[in-house]
Design an enzyme around this catalytic site. Structure first.
Site: not given
Ligand code: F6R
Length: 614
Positions: A2, A27, A75, A101-102, A487, A491, A494, A510, A609
């Site tokens: 948020c 956010r 969010w 936010n929270g 990773e 990617k 998501e 396995h 994010k």
């Molecule tokens: C994926 C992504 C998330 C963040 C995770 C941690 O592309 O961006 O998995 O890596 O939410 O976020 P930070 O690094 O801000 O603690």
């Protein structure tokens, strides 16, 4: 998660707030809303499910004239995304509006108590409880808004960044923070507040980051006042923002994600600048240098992180163990905090977080510090919570990352971890001066090498067309490139919503090998390194079962080229630096597959994010 934004000044609050919401949309973007204190004692609240553009549409024919207001992009945590659950929430008599936010953890208890006193609720959110509580206190205690907010915050348990406005007072915003970020921008005759500084960076560079337990009193024609919950005034510490507008715009790219992928040569240069010096011969990480004794005596390093940062942390483990000979454990911050961690003064905990605001990582930092460990934060967002709550640290300096899927922050994190490992190895004498200089020279060339990898763009775009409609993917790698496989899979998941699993290539036999058939492509990260021969066998095993293979290989590779269906060649670098190179084709592949499927890569569904909830 948020985003909140507020404005009080002489300008048009609506314009500032809507622009601010667009900047904060990363956010959360399932609904948005705005509350404007209009002249003549009117509080106009508009909300809409969906992105900020939906809110703009409904506001088109509304009266948005005001010079003070607050706004929110959501969010969802409590209650589905809907117009009704969108913020701002207002008190029953329509006197107050609040954005939050929270999460308010004891909201049920408070709600029951308020209902007993006749309060009616209209949404399913925890936030509505807070605004009703403030109003209840204000009426019953016959006190000011500031006093009511302070008293209410004494009663709530949880995390919040809030802003409150009152219908009959167009000259005041009260804001507060506890475990959710909040920054105040101080302009000429105008004041801003926001979850990060991006909404006001074009108006002012003067920012005040609120601390936990602080309340900001923003009043027209008065200097900003910051108080704690006990009503003691705090000293105002004005910081100068380094952010620029161009960092917040797409700069000709169709999406932030593509811009951020292509920015990596520049962001790596920024990340290295001033740290790898004297033509690569020395590495200086001031947060390590200033705490030499801690790094010399450390018995163990624990890295805590979430998501993509956790993948970078895993690479950090390989780096530190290889270069410094210190045992490293990598923990999901969300699990670490509930795992009865055993830590002491000889342990170093590294908290790795792009945003610096991830709730689970912050909680892990607090636990680690309470147990006497030395905590080192690695973050991107200057002024965020993690750098402020750790004993020492380093920024990755890659500029604001706006695309929800992390790209340039990942490579920045890996680069910073590499330089930290080298700095510690230098202190402990586990790498020779020649070894450091050898790596240092390559690090200085990394931006150029990444530029070279980005030339694969067109080839990957064409390749993506073949695989857009695959339902499942397997990503495999070994050693340093096992986390790269994780990773790559994350990617793809998501942003394209295709199921993908990342696996250490040798573990495939396995279990996951049972999945392989002609319908299940494997992406295999196989640069020429000390595990190359081993991974060639893994490639063979996939081929023997009819699976198609996209392989990331070192330029000139002739073995895997003859087995894989497609190869993407990347320049040769020392093994420990290879993740920065091999992750880039995977970023592009997921990007183009998602684009082919018509997905919004910058705002994938259900994600946000900055994950400020548990
Ligand atoms: C994926 C992504 C998330 C963040 C995770 C941690 O592309 O961006 O998995 O890596 O939410 O976020 P930070 O690094 O801000 O603690």
């Amino acid at each position: 998660m948020c985003g909140i934004v507020g404005y009080l000044g002489n300008g048009n609050a609506y314009d500032v707030l809507i622009k601010g919401l667009h900047r904060l949309e990363y956010r959360g973007y399932d609904s948005a809303g705005i509350a404007l204190v209009a002249p003549g004692g009117k509080l106009n609240v508009f909300k809409a499910k969906g992105k900020v553009e939906n809110l703009e549409t409904i506001c088109n024919d509304k009266d948005t004239d005001a010079s003070v207001g607050i706004a929110h992009t959501r969010w969802a945590t409590h209650g589905e995304p809907s117009d009704c659950n969108a913020h701002p929430h207002y008190s029953e008599d329509g006197n107050l509006a609040l954005v939050h936010n929270g999460t308010i953890e004891n909201y049920k208890l408070l709600k029951d108590a308020l209902e007993e006193h006749g309060c009616k609720f209209h949404s399913e959110t925890d936030t509505e409880v807070l605004v009703q509580l403030i109003e209840y206190i204000k009426i019953n205690n016959k006190c000011s808004l500031l006093e009511a907010v302070r008293e209410a915050l004494h009663q709530v348990v949880g995390a919040y960044a809030i802003a409150v406005v009152e219908k009959n007072d167009p000259d005041t915003i009260i804001a507060a923070r506890q475990s959710s970020p909040l920054v105040i921008g101080i302009g000429d005759d105008e004041t801003f507040l926001a979850s990060d500084a991006s909404p006001f960076v074009e108006y002012t560079k003067d920012a005040v980051y609120l601390n936990d337990g602080e309340i900001a009193v923003i009043r027209r024609n008065e200097p900003l006042k910051v108080l704690n919950l006990e009503n003691r005034e705090s000293k105002i510490d004005v910081k100068t923002l380094e952010m620029s507008i161009s960092q917040l715009e797409k700069g000709g790219y169709p999406s932030f994600m593509l811009k951020e992928i292509f920015e990596q040569p520049t962001t790596l240069r920024e990340c290295i600048r001033g740290r790898v010096v004297e033509n690569g011969q020395r590495v200086i990480i001031s947060g390590v240098r200033d705490h030499k004794e801690k790094f010399l005596n450390a018995k163990r390093i624990v890295i805590v992180a979430c998501g993509t940062s956790w993948h970078a942390a895993l690479i950090g483990k390989y780096l530190i163990q290889e270069m410094c000979h210190i045992a490293v454990e990598v923990e999901y911050a969300s699990e670490f905090r509930y795992s009865n961690p055993v830590l002491g003064k000889d342990d170093i905990v590294i908290a790795l977080s792009q945003s610096g605001e991830t709730a689970d990582t912050i909680a892990a930092v607090k636990i680690a510090r309470s147990m006497g460990a030395f905590v080192f934060g690695i973050s991107n967002a200057v002024g965020s919570s993690i750098p402020r709550e750790t004993d020492s640290g380093a920024y990755i300096h890659v500029g604001p990352e706006i695309g929800v899927a992390s790209t340039k922050a990942f490579t920045g994190q890996v680069m910073v971890l590499t330089m930290i490992a080298m700095a510690i190895a230098d202190l402990r004498g586990t790498l020779t001066a020649d070894e450091i200089a050898g790596l240092g020279k390559v690090i200085l060339k990394m931006p150029e090498l990444v530029e070279h990898v980005l030339k694969l763009n067109d080839k990957i775009e064409r390749l993506s067309l073949i695989y857009t409609y695959a339902r499942n993917f397997l990503y495999l790698g070994r050693g340093y490139n096992y986390p790269v496989a994780l990773e790559g899979a994350l990617k793809l998941k998501e942003i394209s919503y295709i199921h993908a699993e990342g696996y250490p290539a040798a573990e495939m036999k396995h279990g996951p090998i049972a999945l392989i058939d002609a319908e299940m492509p494997s992406v295999i990260v196989a640069p020429r390194d000390h595990l190359y021969e081993k991974i060639v066998s893994n490639v063979q095993q996939v081929k023997a079962r009819g699976g198609s293979i996209i392989a990331i290989v070192t330029e000139g590779d002739s073995v895997i080229r003859n087995i894989a269906d497609h190869v993407l060649e990347v320049p040769e670098v020392p093994e420990c630096l290879s993740p920065i190179i091999t992750s880039i084709p995977l970023q592009l592949l997921s990007y183009y597959i998602a684009i082919n499927k018509g997905k919004d890569v910058d705002m994938p569904r259900n994600l946000a994010k900055s994950v400020t909830v548990e």
